[in-house]
Design a protein around this motif. Structure first.
Motif, PDB file in Angstrom:
ATOM      1  N   TYR A  73      83.209  -7.636  34.965  1.00 32.41           N
ATOM      2  CA  TYR A  73      84.711  -6.519  35.811  1.00 32.41           C
ATOM      3  C   TYR A  73      85.743  -7.578  36.395  1.00 32.41           C
ATOM      4  N   VAL A  74      85.199  -7.873  37.971  1.00 32.85           N
ATOM      5  CA  VAL A  74      86.148  -8.633  38.364  1.00 32.85           C
ATOM      6  C   VAL A  74      86.872 -10.114  37.918  1.00 32.85           C
ATOM      7  N   GLY A  75      85.961 -10.565  36.306  1.00 34.64           N
ATOM      8  CA  GLY A  75      85.703 -11.706  35.901  1.00 34.64           C
ATOM      9  C   GLY A  75      86.822 -11.257  34.622  1.00 34.64           C
ATOM     10  N   LEU A  76      86.649 -10.240  34.257  1.00 31.22           N
ATOM     11  CA  LEU A  76      87.851  -9.611  32.800  1.00 31.22           C
ATOM     12  C   LEU A  76      89.188  -9.265  33.828  1.00 31.22           C
ATOM     13  N   HIS A  77      89.261  -9.248  34.420  1.00 37.23           N
ATOM     14  CA  HIS A  77      90.721  -9.209  35.911  1.00 37.23           C
ATOM     15  C   HIS A  77      91.645  -9.903  36.143  1.00 37.23           C
ATOM     16  N   PRO A  78      92.032 -11.093  36.316  1.00 34.48           N
ATOM     17  CA  PRO A  78      92.977 -11.867  37.099  1.00 34.48           C
ATOM     18  C   PRO A  78      93.112 -11.403  37.684  1.00 34.48           C
ATOM     19  N   TYR A  97      84.529 -19.631  43.806  1.00 31.61           N
ATOM     20  CA  TYR A  97      84.431 -20.288  41.664  1.00 31.61           C
ATOM     21  C   TYR A  97      85.384 -19.181  41.769  1.00 31.61           C
ATOM     22  N   LYS A  98      85.428 -18.999  40.196  1.00 30.14           N
ATOM     23  CA  LYS A  98      86.453 -18.725  39.906  1.00 30.14           C
ATOM     24  C   LYS A  98      85.522 -18.268  38.365  1.00 30.14           C
ATOM     25  N   TRP A  99      85.017 -18.056  37.513  1.00 27.16           N
ATOM     26  CA  TRP A  99      84.345 -17.488  36.560  1.00 27.16           C
ATOM     27  C   TRP A  99      85.225 -16.205  34.994  1.00 27.16           C
ATOM     28  N   GLN A 100      84.641 -17.011  34.182  1.00 23.02           N
ATOM     29  CA  GLN A 100      85.298 -16.626  33.170  1.00 23.02           C
ATOM     30  C   GLN A 100      84.445 -15.741  32.100  1.00 23.02           C
ATOM     31  N   VAL A 101      84.073 -15.093  31.703  1.00 23.65           N
ATOM     32  CA  VAL A 101      82.521 -13.844  31.311  1.00 23.65           C
ATOM     33  C   VAL A 101      82.917 -14.190  29.796  1.00 23.65           C
TER      34      VAL A 101
END
Length: 496
Positions: free
Chosen positions: A317-322, A466-470
């Motif tokens: 959820y954190v990855g899907l909501h920048p 990190y940043k991350w992309q789902v």
């Protein structure tokens, strides 16, 4: 001839008594005004629909069909009343000691029951009496003040932070594509093993992950112990883990004998010390080791699966909501800056740092609302009671479940939207007893604070690095009682 007549008379008497009992039972049932609902099929009841359908659908369909407050069903071989909504949750949580006792489904009881050697089994009668005397003391030790209370966890927080850093470095450093769920399971099992067992051996722990997965799924399954079934695999896994834990127990006991009793920094050491005060050697000691292994296996399972599930879906959820990611990272960078002013060298999290993570904890709470790591729990009715105009008899079970509230628009505005701000002081303020992932009352999950610290320590380290992309936002989720992403939640990492 006389014998034949006597036999016929006896048969008629038995038949008449049976009919009378049945009529009496039916009348008493009617007078009792039992909850509406259905017990389903003979023997299995509605267990298949409960286990293999969506929990919210199983509960929601029956609330609409029978009553929004209470309905009856038969699951895990037990006549059960499901109490619904915040009123139902409140009734159970505030009447735990008045009407209810603890209960675990038979599948769970079986998995966490020792399988002893023949010699140890002969000492079972002696060990059982001793175990009964110890059980209340052990429960009290674990719960209050116990190892899972804040005053005890404060001493462990720095180690949690350190282990989170190590696991991220081991599993994610230098990689672009990783799976969250496998790493989360290894991390949480490592944390639980260090905390509960005093074991700091990642290799020894990592090889147990698959076995704990099998137990987690098997805890809520139909007890069909034949090759190929979920319960059969869970039984095999429990036997393997139990043997490994008995080895750990014996190693620790030997170390105590060789070097004297070490500081009691883990639960296992305390359980061993308690058992050693009443047992010496032989079958009774072997039985005590197996009993201790079962208790620890239950704690490890509880401290492993639910925390790993929450960490995994938190990352999703954190990855899907920048915009949410940026707010979480900003808060965690402020925490890190404040911590860096405390001194030189490696700076690890302290208790006051965790209290600064208010928005981050809101994000965790919203994650658990969207994907509950545990659907609910059962209790046994010790005293007949009335709820919603219906009577629940002694001996029945009650079941509380998050499915009656956590996505109900009556309690959560726009419930399918991931919105951590609903928990802000000036937010929507969900009504009491509507978001209860840890239960409530005297039997609230004793590991709530442990889970909070473990999840936040991981999140603190993840967002700082990190940043991350789902990669697959619509990845299928397997399992309903214990949800898990089908492909392990693959993400693309971006290093800072």
């Amino acid at each position: 001839m006389e014998g034949v007549l006597l036999a016929v008379a006896a048969s008629l008497a038995v038949f008449a008594l049976t009919i009378a009992y049945y009529i009496s039972f039916r009348r008493s049932s009617c007078r009792a005004n039992l909850p509406p609902g259905s017990f389903g099929w003979p023997i299995i009841g509605e267990s298949i629909e409960f286990l293999f359908g969506k929990p919210e659908k199983f509960v929601g369909d029956r609330m609409r069909k029978y009553s929004p407050e209470i309905f009856k069903t038969k699951i895990f071989g037990e006549k059960t009343a499901v109490l619904c909504g915040p009123k139902g949750n409140k009734f159970i949580f505030t009447n735990e000691q008045k009407y209810f006792t603890s209960f675990r489904p038979h599948s769970m009881q079986h998995l966490f029951r020792s399988y002893k050697t023949k010699a140890a089994a002969q000492a079972q009668a002696e060990a059982e009496a001793q175990a009964q005397r110890q059980s209340s003391d052990e429960s009290k030790m674990i719960r209050q003040p116990g190892f899972l209370k804040p005053e005890a966890l404060m001493r462990y927080l720095r180690k949690m932070d350190s282990i989170s850093r190590q696991q991220l470095a081991i599993h994610w450093s230098g990689k672009e594509i990783v799976q969250v769920y496998p790493m989360a399971k290894t991390l949480t099992l490592t944390l639980a093993s260090h905390f509960f067992l005093g074991v700091n051996n990642p290799e020894r722990i990592a090889r147990l992950v698959k076995y704990f997965d099998d137990i987690t799924v098997g805890m809520h399954s139909i007890m069909l112990n034949i090759p190929g079934t979920v319960f059969y695999r869970a039984n095999k896994a429990a036997a393997f883990i139990r043997k490994e834990l008995v080895d750990v127990i014996q190693e620790k006991k030997q170390a105590m004998a060789d070097h004297g009793s070490p500081p009691m920094r883990d639960i296992l050491s305390h359980l061993i010390a308690m058992a050693m005060t009443t047992t010496t050697t032989g079958p009774a000691a072997a039985a005590a080791d197996y009993e201790t292994a079962d208790k620890i296996m239950g704690l490890l399972t509880a401290g492993y699966s639910t925390v790993a599930t929450t960490i995994t879906f938190l990352m999703k959820y954190v990855g899907l909501h920048p915009e949410i990611y940026e707010k979480v990272r900003a808060e965690q960078m402020e925490v890190a800056l404040a911590a860096s002013k405390k001194g030189e060298g490696e700076v690890l999290l302290e208790w006051e740092d965790m209290n600064r993570m208010k928005y981050s904890w809101n994000v965790v709470c919203e994650t658990m609302r969207m994907v509950p790591p545990l659907q609910g729990m059962m209790r046994e009715v010790s005293t007949e009671f009335s709820f919603g105009g219906h009577t629940v008899p002694k001996g029945w079970k009650v079941y509380w479940t998050v499915s009656t509230t956590n996505k109900n628009p009556d309690y959560f505005k726009d419930p399918e939207r991931f919105n951590p701000s609903r928990y802000d002081e000036d937010g929507e303020a969900p009504p009491p007893y509507t978001n209860v992932p840890f239960g409530g009352g005297p039997r609230m999950c004793p590991g709530k604070e442990y889970a909070r610290l473990a999840i936040l320590a991981f999140l603190h380290n993840a967002v700082r690095r990190y940043k991350w992309q789902v990669l697959d936002p619509h990845e299928k989720v397997d399992g309903d009682m214990m949800p898990a992403p089908q492909n392990g939640l693959p993400i693309r990492l971006i290093n800072y």
